[in-house]
Design a protein around this motif. Structure first.
Motif, PDB file in Angstrom:
ATOM      1  N   TYR A 121       0.834  -1.210   0.000  1.00 47.41           N
ATOM      2  CA  TYR A 121       0.000   0.000   0.000  1.00 47.41           C
ATOM      3  C   TYR A 121       0.866   1.256   0.000  1.00 47.41           C
ATOM      4  CZ  TYR A 121      -4.387  -2.493   1.176  1.00 47.41           C
ATOM      5  OH  TYR A 121      -5.507  -3.293   1.154  1.00 47.41           O
ATOM      6  N   LEU A 122       1.873   1.266   0.853  1.00 54.51           N
ATOM      7  CA  LEU A 122       2.731   2.441   0.964  1.00 54.51           C
ATOM      8  C   LEU A 122       3.522   2.671  -0.317  1.00 54.51           C
ATOM      9  CD1 LEU A 122       4.068   2.013   4.626  1.00 54.51           C
ATOM     10  CD2 LEU A 122       2.077   3.306   3.818  1.00 54.51           C
ATOM     11  N   LEU A 123       3.897   1.581  -0.977  1.00 61.67           N
ATOM     12  CA  LEU A 123       4.637   1.691  -2.230  1.00 61.67           C
ATOM     13  C   LEU A 123       3.798   2.412  -3.284  1.00 61.67           C
ATOM     14  CD1 LEU A 123       7.356   0.868  -3.504  1.00 61.67           C
ATOM     15  CD2 LEU A 123       6.265  -1.271  -4.216  1.00 61.67           C
ATOM     16  N   GLU A 124       2.509   2.147  -3.281  1.00 59.00           N
ATOM     17  CA  GLU A 124       1.604   2.826  -4.220  1.00 59.00           C
ATOM     18  C   GLU A 124       1.503   4.316  -3.932  1.00 59.00           C
ATOM     19  OE1 GLU A 124      -1.314  -1.096  -4.810  1.00 59.00           O
ATOM     20  OE2 GLU A 124      -1.997   0.651  -3.656  1.00 59.00           O
ATOM     21  N   GLU A 125       1.690   4.695  -2.662  1.00 62.30           N
ATOM     22  CA  GLU A 125       1.586   6.101  -2.264  1.00 62.30           C
ATOM     23  C   GLU A 125       2.913   6.850  -2.393  1.00 62.30           C
ATOM     24  OE1 GLU A 125      -1.137   7.766  -1.136  1.00 62.30           O
ATOM     25  OE2 GLU A 125      -2.426   6.023  -1.495  1.00 62.30           O
ATOM     26  N   ALA A 126       4.011   6.109  -2.477  1.00 62.25           N
ATOM     27  CA  ALA A 126       5.328   6.740  -2.485  1.00 62.25           C
ATOM     28  C   ALA A 126       5.516   7.597  -3.735  1.00 62.25           C
ATOM     29  CB  ALA A 126       6.419   5.674  -2.404  1.00 62.25           C
ATOM     30  N   LYS A 127       6.063   8.789  -3.542  1.00 65.05           N
ATOM     31  CA  LYS A 127       6.216   9.745  -4.641  1.00 65.05           C
ATOM     32  C   LYS A 127       7.545   9.595  -5.384  1.00 65.05           C
ATOM     33  CE  LYS A 127       3.493  13.295  -2.211  1.00 65.05           C
ATOM     34  NZ  LYS A 127       3.555  14.648  -1.587  1.00 65.05           N
ATOM     35  N   ASN A 128       8.514   8.922  -4.762  1.00 67.10           N
ATOM     36  CA  ASN A 128       9.875   8.970  -5.280  1.00 67.10           C
ATOM     37  C   ASN A 128      10.358   7.622  -5.801  1.00 67.10           C
ATOM     38  OD1 ASN A 128      10.105  11.752  -4.436  1.00 67.10           O
ATOM     39  ND2 ASN A 128      10.313  10.980  -2.343  1.00 67.10           N
ATOM     40  N   GLU A 129      11.355   7.674  -6.694  1.00 70.24           N
ATOM     41  CA  GLU A 129      11.934   6.471  -7.290  1.00 70.24           C
ATOM     42  C   GLU A 129      12.797   5.700  -6.298  1.00 70.24           C
ATOM     43  OE1 GLU A 129      13.668   3.676 -10.154  1.00 70.24           O
ATOM     44  OE2 GLU A 129      11.724   4.613  -9.780  1.00 70.24           O
ATOM     45  N   VAL A 130      13.597   6.404  -5.513  1.00 70.53           N
ATOM     46  CA  VAL A 130      14.446   5.755  -4.516  1.00 70.53           C
ATOM     47  C   VAL A 130      13.619   5.519  -3.260  1.00 70.53           C
ATOM     48  CG1 VAL A 130      16.527   5.929  -3.099  1.00 70.53           C
ATOM     49  CG2 VAL A 130      16.540   6.785  -5.447  1.00 70.53           C
ATOM     50  N   ILE A 131      13.604   4.280  -2.780  1.00 73.17           N
ATOM     51  CA  ILE A 131      12.747   3.915  -1.647  1.00 73.17           C
ATOM     52  C   ILE A 131      13.551   3.167  -0.587  1.00 73.17           C
ATOM     53  CG2 ILE A 131      10.604   3.840  -2.979  1.00 73.17           C
ATOM     54  CD1 ILE A 131      10.983   0.816  -3.261  1.00 73.17           C
ATOM     55  N   ILE A 132      13.080   3.260   0.650  1.00 80.73           N
ATOM     56  CA  ILE A 132      13.687   2.531   1.767  1.00 80.73           C
ATOM     57  C   ILE A 132      12.575   1.879   2.572  1.00 80.73           C
ATOM     58  CG2 ILE A 132      15.222   2.633   3.751  1.00 80.73           C
ATOM     59  CD1 ILE A 132      16.270   5.296   2.762  1.00 80.73           C
ATOM     60  N   PHE A 133      12.665   0.572   2.770  1.00 81.84           N
ATOM     61  CA  PHE A 133      11.787  -0.142   3.686  1.00 81.84           C
ATOM     62  C   PHE A 133      12.491  -0.204   5.045  1.00 81.84           C
ATOM     63  CE2 PHE A 133      10.547  -2.757  -0.274  1.00 81.84           C
ATOM     64  CZ  PHE A 133       9.616  -1.790  -0.652  1.00 81.84           C
ATOM     65  N   VAL A 134      11.796   0.157   6.102  1.00 79.75           N
ATOM     66  CA  VAL A 134      12.408   0.221   7.433  1.00 79.75           C
ATOM     67  C   VAL A 134      11.511  -0.481   8.442  1.00 79.75           C
ATOM     68  CG1 VAL A 134      13.409   1.719   9.194  1.00 79.75           C
ATOM     69  CG2 VAL A 134      13.339   2.495   6.821  1.00 79.75           C
TER      70      VAL A 134
END
Length: 386
Positions: A121-134
């Motif tokens: 779900y959060l991935l769909e909301e993320a605005k940026n290309e570079v991502i971090i799962f924490v």
């Protein structure tokens, strides 16, 4: 029979001595190499944090993500249950850092793995290309984003991951958990990195990647245990380099019980078994301190037993001290006396992890099948399909 048993114990102990020395060498090599010059243009970053329950130090953990020395980033928090006690704290956090953070609540699970479901779900909301799962129980320094994303400037690097320890445990259970990560997990990870010709797994505490790269290795899997381990394996199989950062995260172990530690580590052990297959059983050569002790009492092996046992324990403690020093864990020195207990628990977890296909995860009992696929488990041990 005594001769066969004694010879077997000697072989296992000598194998473990080699293992301890190899872990010591890999740890020294990894943490004493000069830093590579990594240039990054500080691309916009989206951090995603799946939350379930209120961990010790939650406010400090989450607010540390919102106070980064980094120009352009967002932090997205996701919760499945609207009644989760974490929601109240997260609402306050978002109100405190409105320009940095967003909260999504009531994220109906899309699969058995609620953590990865929330991340989807959060991935769909993320605005940026570079991502971090924490992970939600991690506390970071202000340079965290810049440190873990810098290697992604190299297009051959598909993923960056970080190990974690509890630097100042408050209970015996917390100390046992911290020692397991510091003196066993991280050194073993570094050894596997050498033997495999590169890292072929990831650690869920932090996974930094790109959206486009994530698609190349088949994205998130919502019905798999140990999905962090598996996603690293898939990234390496897709031809990307998985980098282990020297940034060691701080995980607040709080006052967790020995039972909590045992259940979590048994889940990890069975996860490794389903992901590594037959290689799991070679870990029998990792427990020389425990296997050396019966030699002291076996008829005909007393003299050899004293020598081999002494060498095993001396090298083990040397390896322990080097790990504590290089991982900057001086407060763990006061818990040195628990190393025998830690090693006994490790061999017990390994032995129980060698069979069985059920795990406990966040209060749920799950069935694990080939390659880590999970399904619910009812009271009769039958799969629940509905």
């Amino acid at each position: 029979m005594t001769t066969v048993l004694g010879s077997l114990l000697i072989i296992l102990t000598l194998g473990a001595i080699v293992f301890y020395l190899a872990c010591l060498g890999c740890t020294l090599y990894f943490f004493t190499q000069p830093d590579r010059a990594l240039k990054s243009d500080d691309p916009p970053v989206s951090i995603m944090v799946p939350v379930c329950g209120l961990d010790t130090g939650a406010w400090e953990n989450w607010s540390s993500l919102c106070q980064q020395d980094y120009p352009n980033y967002e932090v997205l928090f996701g919760v499945v249950d609207p009644k989760d006690p974490a929601v109240v704290v997260l609402e306050k956090l978002v109100a405190t850092f409105p320009a940095r953070s967003r909260l999504k609540v009531g994220l109906e699970p899309r699969g058995i793995n609620h953590k990865d479901s929330t991340l989807s779900y959060l991935l769909e909301e993320a605005k940026n290309e570079v991502i971090i799962f924490v992970d939600s129980d991690i506390r970071v320094n202000k340079d965290y984003i810049r440190t873990v994303t810098a290697p992604l400037a190299d297009p051959e690097v598909g993923m960056v991951t970080c190990a974690f320890v509890g630097h100042n445990p408050e209970s015996l259970g917390g100390a046992i958990a911290s020692y397991g990560r510091c003196i066993d997990f991280i050194p073993s990870l570094l050894l596997a990195r050498i033997l495999d010709g590169g890292l072929r797994c990831a650690v869920g505490a932090t996974i930094a990647t790109r959206k486009s790269t994530l698609t190349d290795y088949d994205g998130l899997h919502l019905n798999r245990i140990g999905s962090d381990y598996n996603i690293g394996k898939r990234a390496a199989a897709a031809g990307y380099r998985v980098e282990l950062s020297r940034y060691i995260l701080n995980s607040d172990t709080g006052k967790e019980s020995l039972r909590d530690v045992f259940q979590r580590e048994l889940r990890w052990a069975r996860t490794i078994r389903f992901n590594r297959g037959a290689q799991y059983y070679t870990m029998i050569f990792c427990y020389g301190t425990i296997f050396s002790l019966p030699l002291l009492f076996l008829p005909g092996f007393h003299a050899q037993g004293i020598i081999i046992c002494a060498i095993a324990w001396l090298i083990r403690y040397l390896q322990v001290l080097i790990a504590l020093l290089l991982l900057n864990c001086p407060k763990l020195l006061r818990w040195l006396w628990i190393v025998p207990l830690r090693d006994f628990l490790s061999v017990l977890v390994w032995a129980m992890g060698a069979f069985g296909n059920s795990v406990y995860w966040r209060g749920r009992r799950l069935r694990v099948q080939g390659d880590g696929i999970i399904s619910p488990w009812d009271r009769r041990g039958d799969e629940v399909t509905g």
